[in-house]
Design an enzyme around this catalytic site. Structure first.
Site, PDB file in Angstrom:
ATOM      1  N   ILE A  18     -12.855  63.938  58.655  1.00  0.00           N
ATOM      2  CA  ILE A  18     -13.578  64.875  57.418  1.00  0.00           C
ATOM      3  C   ILE A  18     -13.068  64.508  56.230  1.00  0.00           C
ATOM      4  O   ILE A  18     -13.602  64.929  54.883  1.00  0.00           O
ATOM      5  CB  ILE A  18     -12.998  66.270  57.770  1.00  0.00           C
ATOM      6  CG1 ILE A  18     -13.595  66.724  59.173  1.00  0.00           C
ATOM      7  CG2 ILE A  18     -13.287  67.419  57.061  1.00  0.00           C
ATOM      8  CD1 ILE A  18     -12.685  68.492  59.210  1.00  0.00           C
ATOM      9  N   ASN A  89      -6.438  69.098  52.988  1.00  0.00           N
ATOM     10  CA  ASN A  89      -7.622  68.391  54.266  1.00  0.00           C
ATOM     11  C   ASN A  89      -6.785  67.722  55.109  1.00  0.00           C
ATOM     12  O   ASN A  89      -6.463  68.145  56.678  1.00  0.00           O
ATOM     13  CB  ASN A  89      -8.734  66.970  54.372  1.00  0.00           C
ATOM     14  CG  ASN A  89      -9.008  66.947  55.553  1.00  0.00           C
ATOM     15  OD1 ASN A  89      -9.699  67.189  56.350  1.00  0.00           O
ATOM     16  ND2 ASN A  89      -9.062  65.426  56.039  1.00  0.00           N
ATOM     17  N   SER A 154      -9.293  76.266  60.456  1.00  0.00           N
ATOM     18  CA  SER A 154      -9.893  76.345  61.702  1.00  0.00           C
ATOM     19  C   SER A 154      -9.474  77.492  63.130  1.00  0.00           C
ATOM     20  O   SER A 154      -9.189  78.571  62.151  1.00  0.00           O
ATOM     21  CB  SER A 154      -8.405  75.140  62.618  1.00  0.00           C
ATOM     22  OG  SER A 154      -8.457  75.327  64.064  1.00  0.00           O
ATOM     23  N   TYR A 167       0.344  74.541  65.590  1.00  0.00           N
ATOM     24  CA  TYR A 167      -1.671  73.781  65.433  1.00  0.00           C
ATOM     25  C   TYR A 167      -2.402  74.727  64.485  1.00  0.00           C
ATOM     26  O   TYR A 167      -2.512  75.534  63.369  1.00  0.00           O
ATOM     27  CB  TYR A 167      -2.157  72.896  65.840  1.00  0.00           C
ATOM     28  CG  TYR A 167      -3.640  72.713  65.341  1.00  0.00           C
ATOM     29  CD1 TYR A 167      -3.456  71.816  64.170  1.00  0.00           C
ATOM     30  CD2 TYR A 167      -5.034  73.372  65.744  1.00  0.00           C
ATOM     31  CE1 TYR A 167      -4.526  70.770  63.406  1.00  0.00           C
ATOM     32  CE2 TYR A 167      -6.251  72.643  64.439  1.00  0.00           C
ATOM     33  CZ  TYR A 167      -6.194  71.822  63.741  1.00  0.00           C
ATOM     34  OH  TYR A 167      -6.536  71.376  62.507  1.00  0.00           O
ATOM     35  N   LYS A 171      -2.618  76.898  61.224  1.00  0.00           N
ATOM     36  CA  LYS A 171      -3.962  77.237  60.045  1.00  0.00           C
ATOM     37  C   LYS A 171      -4.003  78.458  59.690  1.00  0.00           C
ATOM     38  O   LYS A 171      -4.574  78.913  58.753  1.00  0.00           O
ATOM     39  CB  LYS A 171      -5.314  76.135  61.216  1.00  0.00           C
ATOM     40  CG  LYS A 171      -5.069  74.906  61.531  1.00  0.00           C
ATOM     41  CD  LYS A 171      -5.500  74.272  59.241  1.00  0.00           C
ATOM     42  CE  LYS A 171      -5.641  72.377  60.346  1.00  0.00           C
ATOM     43  NZ  LYS A 171      -5.838  72.533  59.072  1.00  0.00           N
TER      44      LYS A 171
END
Length: 261
Positions: A18, A89, A154, A167, A171
């Site tokens: 990305i 990012n 996310s 994770y 996010k």
């Protein structure tokens, strides 16, 4: 879509996936891009070398190290003259290309592994992102002229990450941070938005996409596929444009209708 000519853009985690697609999208409309990476400088330089236009550079540093963050933000500001757009990012899900994911299922790791995974993930994904944002926002505030911050969050912040709960949690923190800063930075003309992709066809998702679960992962979307990095980059480019200023504070779902809320 119009953009301000030759903006300075810092994209973290820009050596692949990305981040690389986002760097290409901004360069294609005439912006100058600082591509950040942690250790993959050769890959980042290869992306930089293929970008149209001039004035692009590569900066390096570990987001978990505040001194390194200050160093690469200063290098980006120095090389670009000013950072007008920050794209947060960079994030940790795979520690290095080809390495085992930092899985930490609560029923499958010991307490030390659990702690290590949480601390490393929080240091990079949340604290590191917060540090980069603070430093760039302060530069935007000091020099005037506003700016844009676009975070890459996310779907996992909502849908859950049972194999990697840290994770998903980090996010979710990035989403919340973006909304808090949208309120704090609006008086300075700085817009803050977030995109929340589902699975994207990148190195980070390779184990899930090309392993036994690949077909099931693609079937999560009624389109029968996962996102392309360029699709996420296109959304980031728009959110950083003057036309998207009124979207400040928004979290944009980009998951191909695989999770609706």
């Amino acid at each position: 879509m119009s953009t301000t000519a030759s903006r300075g853009v810092l994209v973290t985690g820009a050596s692949r996936g990305i981040g690389a697609a986002t760097a290409r999208a901004f360069a294609a409309v005439g912006d100058r891009v600082a591509l950040h990476c942690r250790t993959s400088r050769d890959l980042a330089e290869r992306v930089r070398g293929d970008l149209p236009g001039d004035g692009h550079l590569v900066v390096t540093g570990d987001l978990a190290d505040p001194a390194a963050v200050r160093g690469f933000v200063d290098a980006a500001v120095g090389g670009l003259g000013r950072v007008d757009v920050l794209v947060n990012n960079a994030a940790l899900y795979v520690d290095a290309p080809g390495a085992r994911r930092l899985d930490h299922r609560v029923d499958d790791v010991d307490f030390e592994q659990w702690q290590a995974a949480w601390r490393r993930t929080v240091e990079v994904n949340l604290l590191g992102t917060a540090d980069v944002t603070y430093l760039v926002a302060r530069q935007m505030m000091a020099t005037g002229g506003g700016g844009s911050v676009v975070n890459v969050g996310s779907r996992g912040a909502y849908r859950g990450e049972p194999d990697a709960p840290a994770y998903g949690a980090t996010k979710a923190g990035v989403h919340a941070m973006g909304q808090s800063l949208a309120l704090a930075l609006a008086p300075y003309g700085i817009a803050v938005t977030t995109v929340a992709p589902g699975f994207v066809d990148t190195d980070m998702a390779a184990q899930a996409l090309f392993g036994e679960r690949g077909a099931a992962v693609r079937a999560q979307s009624p389109f029968g596929r996962v996102a392309r990095p360029e699709e996420v980059a296109a959304a980031v480019l728009w959110l950083a444009s003057p036309e998207a200023r009124w979207a400040s504070g928004a979290v944009l779902d980009l998951n191909g209708a695989s999770y609706l809320r």
